[in-house]
Design a protein around this motif. Structure first.
Motif, PDB file in Angstrom:
ATOM      1  N   ASP A 259     -27.469  17.416  50.885  1.00  0.00           N
ATOM      2  CA  ASP A 259     -26.332  17.937  50.106  1.00  0.00           C
ATOM      3  C   ASP A 259     -26.479  19.433  49.857  1.00  0.00           C
ATOM      4  O   ASP A 259     -25.500  20.187  49.936  1.00  0.00           O
ATOM      5  CB  ASP A 259     -26.232  17.185  48.775  1.00  0.00           C
ATOM      6  N   TYR A 328     -25.140  16.193  44.625  1.00  0.00           N
ATOM      7  CA  TYR A 328     -24.360  15.394  45.574  1.00  0.00           C
ATOM      8  C   TYR A 328     -22.990  16.004  45.824  1.00  0.00           C
ATOM      9  O   TYR A 328     -22.256  16.344  44.892  1.00  0.00           O
ATOM     10  CB  TYR A 328     -24.218  13.978  45.019  1.00  0.00           C
ATOM     11  N   GLY A 330     -20.443  14.530  47.288  1.00  0.00           N
ATOM     12  CA  GLY A 330     -19.357  13.546  47.302  1.00  0.00           C
ATOM     13  C   GLY A 330     -18.953  13.023  45.940  1.00  0.00           C
ATOM     14  O   GLY A 330     -18.412  11.920  45.823  1.00  0.00           O
ATOM     15  N   ARG A 331     -19.176  13.820  44.901  1.00  0.00           N
ATOM     16  CA  ARG A 331     -18.865  13.347  43.544  1.00  0.00           C
ATOM     17  C   ARG A 331     -17.379  13.046  43.356  1.00  0.00           C
ATOM     18  O   ARG A 331     -17.004  12.089  42.679  1.00  0.00           O
ATOM     19  CB  ARG A 331     -19.333  14.374  42.514  1.00  0.00           C
ATOM     20  N   PHE A 333     -15.313  11.980  45.591  1.00  0.00           N
ATOM     21  CA  PHE A 333     -15.022  10.688  46.221  1.00  0.00           C
ATOM     22  C   PHE A 333     -15.450   9.543  45.313  1.00  0.00           C
ATOM     23  O   PHE A 333     -14.697   8.571  45.127  1.00  0.00           O
ATOM     24  CB  PHE A 333     -15.745  10.578  47.560  1.00  0.00           C
ATOM     25  N   ASP A 415     -22.982   8.264  52.141  1.00  0.00           N
ATOM     26  CA  ASP A 415     -22.674   9.102  53.312  1.00  0.00           C
ATOM     27  C   ASP A 415     -21.171   9.342  53.461  1.00  0.00           C
ATOM     28  O   ASP A 415     -20.762  10.411  53.909  1.00  0.00           O
ATOM     29  CB  ASP A 415     -23.208   8.437  54.587  1.00  0.00           C
ATOM     30  N   HIS A 416     -20.365   8.352  53.091  1.00  0.00           N
ATOM     31  CA  HIS A 416     -18.915   8.543  53.201  1.00  0.00           C
ATOM     32  C   HIS A 416     -18.441   9.654  52.264  1.00  0.00           C
ATOM     33  O   HIS A 416     -17.513  10.393  52.605  1.00  0.00           O
ATOM     34  CB  HIS A 416     -18.177   7.233  52.883  1.00  0.00           C
ATOM     35  N   GLY A 417     -19.077   9.763  51.108  1.00  0.00           N
ATOM     36  CA  GLY A 417     -18.740  10.871  50.208  1.00  0.00           C
ATOM     37  C   GLY A 417     -19.004  12.213  50.865  1.00  0.00           C
ATOM     38  O   GLY A 417     -18.240  13.168  50.684  1.00  0.00           O
ATOM     39  N   ARG A 418     -20.069  12.294  51.659  1.00  0.00           N
ATOM     40  CA  ARG A 418     -20.377  13.527  52.383  1.00  0.00           C
ATOM     41  C   ARG A 418     -19.334  13.797  53.467  1.00  0.00           C
ATOM     42  O   ARG A 418     -18.935  14.939  53.691  1.00  0.00           O
ATOM     43  CB  ARG A 418     -21.772  13.419  52.998  1.00  0.00           C
ATOM     44  N   GLU A 420     -16.155  12.809  53.485  1.00  0.00           N
ATOM     45  CA  GLU A 420     -14.912  13.264  52.846  1.00  0.00           C
ATOM     46  C   GLU A 420     -15.024  14.714  52.371  1.00  0.00           C
ATOM     47  O   GLU A 420     -14.068  15.489  52.466  1.00  0.00           O
ATOM     48  CB  GLU A 420     -14.550  12.343  51.670  1.00  0.00           C
ATOM     49  N   TYR A 421     -16.181  15.076  51.881  1.00  0.00           N
ATOM     50  CA  TYR A 421     -16.406  16.462  51.449  1.00  0.00           C
ATOM     51  C   TYR A 421     -16.224  17.421  52.624  1.00  0.00           C
ATOM     52  O   TYR A 421     -15.533  18.451  52.507  1.00  0.00           O
ATOM     53  CB  TYR A 421     -17.816  16.584  50.854  1.00  0.00           C
TER      54      TYR A 421
END
Length: 460
Positions: A259, A328, A330-331, A333, A415-418, A420-421
């Motif tokens: 991150d 992080y 992807g917060r 998300f 990982d999906h949050g990453r 989307e970021y």
């Protein structure tokens, strides 16, 4: 002891100390307290108690001690990639996973499955190789551990080649570089390419580095000994001078380090390269730019694209249990699916269930290559994984297979949050399996390149 060597016997190593004492002395400076020298006393160094110093020479020692605080490099900017820390979001006391009741654990699993509903959980396999490593892969002198590292590096290079990231006029930034083996193989793959530079980012000093052994004269290797959290790439002199597009790479970049690296590339570096620190252009000029942008020629657009601040990102992910809500990316998300810091705390702990039950399938052979990666699956983190598994308290609740499935689900959600970021930052991002689980249990690769939707179609 050997002639001319210290007479101190090191019990832990079952041998005498190999340091050379001063003329006329039986012991070296570190073990000099074992013989009387005019009642001189040795005390632990206040900067690092792992070594001692003569009390009457303390002030002189403090000026040259290797543990003293050194001047910060020009590219050090305190917490530039740390993310915003909202103290109100983080609970003061977090209950350990093993202390949760059955009902609380079940509620967490329900939340996890609900948040994961509709996400792409089955990643495609993209296990590739690269010609640069064929000779090393076929070398019978390599042990099993070395062979596994080489297979991973070959696949990472294969994925980079597929994304057209192995090209001239670029600066490759390896985060968590360790010995620098990944950069080494990128350099080998680009042996006939001009104007290539490498920045190897590692906060710790590293032994047995390979970046000083390159024969090519036109590739430049530079180490940046700094925590990624404080790294401002646009202040690195070589980037400040040449303005080369950057390719961020990493092999098994632990938890929060991923991150921090993403923020370093797509926020702090890209923002500075886009001129946020410069004086804004007049409104009329900006409006004119906006109006003519869709009608730019293909040649002009190509030139612009070649000089994008970040040309691509290729990072092999690792150790989700070491992620941190503060850092992080992807917060947003997590919040969009009704989750927050508390759930993230437990999900990142539960993510270790994906691998902690499979350690017996991995080889524990020790070779010189094992020291290459500080995040070797069977090495440094084995103890951590055992602690995180909480198997004693979960034996009667979840089977080993269920824990593994939930752990994988936690990893994919984080990982999906990453992903989307990165998409929000204008990148086409993807996850794929880049090697077999038998080679590495941490076998997911994150890739990102500037989104094609931002690039106009060539005019005919």
């Amino acid at each position: 002891p050997e002639p001319g060597r210290c007479a101190h016997f090191v019990l832990r190593k079952r041998r005498f100390c190999r340091m050379i004492p001063a003329p006329g002395r039986r012991f070296c400076g570190e073990h000099g307290h074992e013989e009387e020298q005019n009642d001189r006393k040795r005390i632990p160094c206040p900067l690092d108690p792992k070594h001692t110093v003569y009390q009457d020479q303390l002030q002189k020692h403090l000026k040259k001690c290797n543990s003293r605080e050194k001047p910060k490099p020009v590219y050090f900017v305190q917490d530039i990639n740390a993310g915003l820390k909202d103290v109100a979001e983080i609970p003061e006391k977090q209950v350990p996973l093993s202390s949760l009741s059955i009902e609380e654990l079940q509620n967490l699993i329900i939340k996890l499955k609900k948040a994961s509903n509709g996400l792409e959980l089955h990643l495609k396999e993209q296990i590739l190789s690269h010609q640069a490593l064929q000779e090393a892969l076929n070398d019978p002198k390599n042990g099993e551990s070395a062979f596994k590292h080489l297979k991973q590096q070959a696949s990472i290079l294969g994925n980079m080649e597929k994304l057209h990231l192995l090209g001239p006029g670029r600066c490759f930034v390896e985060f968590g570089a360790g010995r620098g083996k990944l950069s080494h193989w990128v350099d080998v793959a680009l042996q006939n390419v001009e104007s290539v530079q490498f920045l190897l980012v590692e906060r710790a000093t590293t032994r047995f580095k390979v970046d000083g052994k390159h024969k090519r004269r036109d590739s430049i290797f530079e180490r940046l000994q700094v925590d990624i959290q404080h790294l401002c790439l646009n202040k690195v002199p070589i980037l400040e001078k040449k303005k080369l597009p950057v390719v961020g790479i990493g092999k098994h970049l632990c938890g929060a380090a991923t991150d921090l690296a993403l923020r370093c590339l797509v926020e702090s570096y890209t923002a500075c390269c886009d001129g946020e620190d410069e004086e804004p252009a007049p409104k009329r000029f900006r409006a004119a730019q906006t109006e003519v942008a869709p009608h730019r020629s293909a040649a002009t657009e190509s030139t612009t694209e070649d000089h994008k601040p970040v040309a691509g990102i290729v990072i092999a992910l690792c150790c989700h249990h070491k992620c941190d809500w503060t850092h992080y990316v992807g917060r947003e998300f997590f919040k969009s699916v009704g989750l927050g810091a508390v759930e993230f705390h437990y999900f990142q702990r539960m993510s270790s269930w994906a691998t902690c039950g499979m350690r017996e399938n991995t080889s524990k052979a020790s070779t010189s290559e094992d020291s290459e990666d500080q995040t070797d699956d069977t090495g440094e983190h084995e103890q951590t994984l055992r602690t995180e598994s909480g198997s004693d308290t979960l034996q009667g609740i979840l089977s080993a297979e269920e824990r593994k499935e939930i752990g994988c689900l936690c990893k994919r959600l984080i990982d999906h949050g990453r992903i989307e970021y990165l998409q929000q930052q204008g990148y086409k991002a993807a996850l794929q399996y880049y090697t077999e689980a038998a080679v590495s249990l941490e076998n997911v690769l994150l890739t990102a390149v500037p989104s094609p939707s931002l690039i106009p179609e060539p005019t005919t």
